[in-house]
Scaffold this motif. Structure first.
Motif, short mmCIF file in Angstrom:
data_model
loop_
_atom_site.label_atom_id
_atom_site.label_comp_id
_atom_site.label_asym_id
_atom_site.label_seq_id
_atom_site.Cartn_x
_atom_site.Cartn_y
_atom_site.Cartn_z
N LYS A 173 4.14 0.02 6.84
CA LYS A 173 3.35 0.54 6.97
C LYS A 173 2.53 0.93 8.51
CE LYS A 173 -0.21 3.97 6.62
NZ LYS A 173 0.57 4.40 6.87
N VAL A 233 4.45 -6.66 -0.24
CA VAL A 233 3.91 -7.87 0.49
C VAL A 233 2.53 -7.06 0.45
CG1 VAL A 233 6.07 -9.25 0.95
CG2 VAL A 233 5.11 -6.87 2.69
N CYS A 234 1.64 -7.92 0.77
CA CYS A 234 0.01 -7.52 1.63
C CYS A 234 0.18 -8.49 2.19
CB CYS A 234 -0.91 -6.79 0.25
SG CYS A 234 -1.91 -6.56 2.37
N CYS A 278 0.86 -1.24 0.40
CA CYS A 278 -0.28 -0.21 -0.06
C CYS A 278 1.46 1.17 0.06
CB CYS A 278 -0.53 0.27 1.03
SG CYS A 278 -0.29 -0.11 2.71
N CYS A 317 0.89 -4.71 10.17
CA CYS A 317 2.63 -4.39 9.31
C CYS A 317 2.76 -3.08 10.42
CB CYS A 317 2.86 -3.23 8.25
SG CYS A 317 2.25 -4.41 6.63
N SER A 356 -0.70 -0.24 11.20
CA SER A 356 -2.03 -1.18 11.45
C SER A 356 -0.89 -1.82 12.10
CB SER A 356 -0.51 -1.65 9.29
OG SER A 356 -1.29 -2.99 10.04
N GLU A 414 -2.34 -8.85 5.30
CA GLU A 414 -3.86 -9.24 5.17
C GLU A 414 -4.79 -9.79 3.52
OE1 GLU A 414 -5.26 -5.10 6.68
OE2 GLU A 414 -3.81 -5.42 7.93
FE1 SF4 Z 1 -1.45 -5.04 3.39
FE2 SF4 Z 1 -2.13 -3.52 5.55
FE3 SF4 Z 1 0.23 -4.08 5.06
FE4 SF4 Z 1 -0.75 -2.39 2.94
S1 SF4 Z 1 -0.62 -2.21 5.76
S2 SF4 Z 1 0.17 -3.78 2.78
S3 SF4 Z 1 -2.80 -2.91 3.26
S4 SF4 Z 1 -1.50 -5.63 5.26
#
Ligand code: SF4
Length: 396
Positions: free
Chosen positions: A94, A38-39, A8, A100, A97, A41
């Motif tokens: 991020k 990577v994500c 993101c 993350c 989160s 979620e």
């Molecule tokens: Fe995915 Fe949330 Fe991490 Fe962004 S903060 S990469 S949306 S899991």
């Protein structure tokens, strides 16, 4: 250099609300690295969009009350496997989160309040020994004309100033707090150079003074306060040391922490504290993990052998006795020297990001350690040290 990045932050629309959170500083830095987006979620199979999730104790709950802990853990585990095969030393994730975030995450009230803690994925990466930072750290370390990088170099290492495309010079005599009667040591030059290295704005201080010359802690840290006043947020110290047998060998090293055995501290003088909130400064991570990781990454990419370890700051000027070397080895010390610790305390108290590189020219306490041997080692390692410093600047 390889890096794991939250998708993101790079502009991918993978957030719970169907949007992204692109960050220019991260995109710039990652553009000079080899990234793995990577994500976790999404990897856990969670739909987009969905209600926001927050950590509630050890669980992860959506605002509608759905418990998604298992999906978060499944996604984090699967993403960790990808990271293991990718072998990156650094992750830029991020902030805040529940997956993350590192250090501070949303507190489970869905009001925007934060609490201490790590996201599910970030904590897995940290346990794996990967340096995890948020976009805030990348932004805080990003140099600009307003925020040049300060580079303070020690004995025999002043050649780094030759990398600078100079714009102006500042005689140390014009720096507040620097002693007017400073005595020159061979290998030191008393004029700061403002300019660029690799197009990165820098201020290079190609020489320093020491406590063992009879100067005070406020005097030896005057260059640090000057750099801070010029707007520098990152400061790179380059210093000569002795390598403590058993814990380090002569060569280039990255300082991870220090033990201040000088008996001095720059924060014990009220006139040194005008820009410091409190003299009781926490010293955890005084040597910025993000910058240390970048330095390791550059060294790996360029094939430069580096080690890392703890620096013991000694008053000097006599060298260590064999008993002192044994005691320092038992304390976990890798490098000994007569500089750095007071400067790092001052820089950290001022909120600066610190990277300390060393050239261990000899074994600590060795009778072979003379001013000439330090200069000779500096000359022999000159290209590698220049490459390391330039490479870190290029990645900031
Ligand atoms: Fe995915 Fe949330 Fe991490 Fe962004 S903060 S990469 S949306 S899991």
């Amino acid at each position: 250099m390889r890096v794991v990045v939250s998708a993101c932050l790079m502009g991918e629309s993978c957030r719970y609300d169907g949007g992204s959170k692109p960050c220019d500083a991260v995109r710039d830095v990652v553009g000079r690295m080899e990234p793995l987006l990577v994500c976790p979620e999404c990897a856990g199979g969670l739909p987009v969009p969905r209600p926001p999730a927050e950590r509630v104790g050890r669980r992860v709950m959506l605002r509608d009350g759905t418990d998604v802990t298992e999906a978060f853990e499944r996604g984090a585990g699967a993403t960790l496997e990808r990271c293991r095969s990718f072998r990156a030393p650094l992750a830029i994730l991020k902030a805040k989160s529940p997956s993350c975030g590192r250090g501070l995450i949303y507190d489970g009230t869905y009001t925007g309040r934060l609490t201490a803690g790590d996201g599910v994925f970030a904590s897995l990466l940290e346990r794996e020994g990967i340096c995890v930072v948020s976009e805030d750290v990348v932004e805080a370390c990003r140099p600009s004309v307003e925020h040049p990088v300060a580079i303070v170099v020690g004995t025999g290492l002043g050649h780094i100033k030759e990398l600078v495309h100079p714009v102006r010079r500042i005689p140390y005599a014009e720096i507040p707090g620097f002693p007017a009667d400073a005595r020159t040591i061979e290998g030191h030059s008393y004029e700061a150079v403002v300019g660029t290295i690799e197009d990165v704005p820098v201020v290079v201080y190609p020489g320093r003074i020491h406590l063992y010359q009879g100067y005070s802690a406020p005097q030896v840290t005057s260059l640090v306060r000057h750099a801070h006043r010029l707007g520098c947020r990152d400061i790179i110290f380059v210093c000569a040391t002795g390598a403590v047998e058993g814990n380090a060998t002569p060569g280039i090293g990255i300082i991870t922490d220090h033990i201040n055995l000088t008996g001095h501290n720059p924060l014990d003088r009220p006139d040194n504290l005008s820009s410091v909130e409190s003299p009781f400064v926490g010293m955890t991570d005084a040597y910025t993990p993000y910058l240390r990781t970048l330095a390791h990454g550059v060294a790996d990419d360029k094939g430069i052998g580096v080690s890392e370890g703890v620096y013991a700051g000694l008053l000097g000027p006599s060298l260590e006795t064999p008993a002192e070397v044994r005691a320092l080895a038992a304390l976990g010390v890798s490098y000994t020297g007569m500089a750095l610790v007071n400067e790092t305390i001052m820089a950290h108290a001022l909120g600066m990001n610190v990277l300390a590189l060393t050239l261990a020219s000899n074994a600590a306490g060795s009778p072979d350690m003379t001013h000439e041997s330090v200069l000779a080692a500096a000359e022999a390692n000159r290209d590698d040290m220049d490459t390391l410093v330039s490479g870190v600047l290029r990645l900031l």
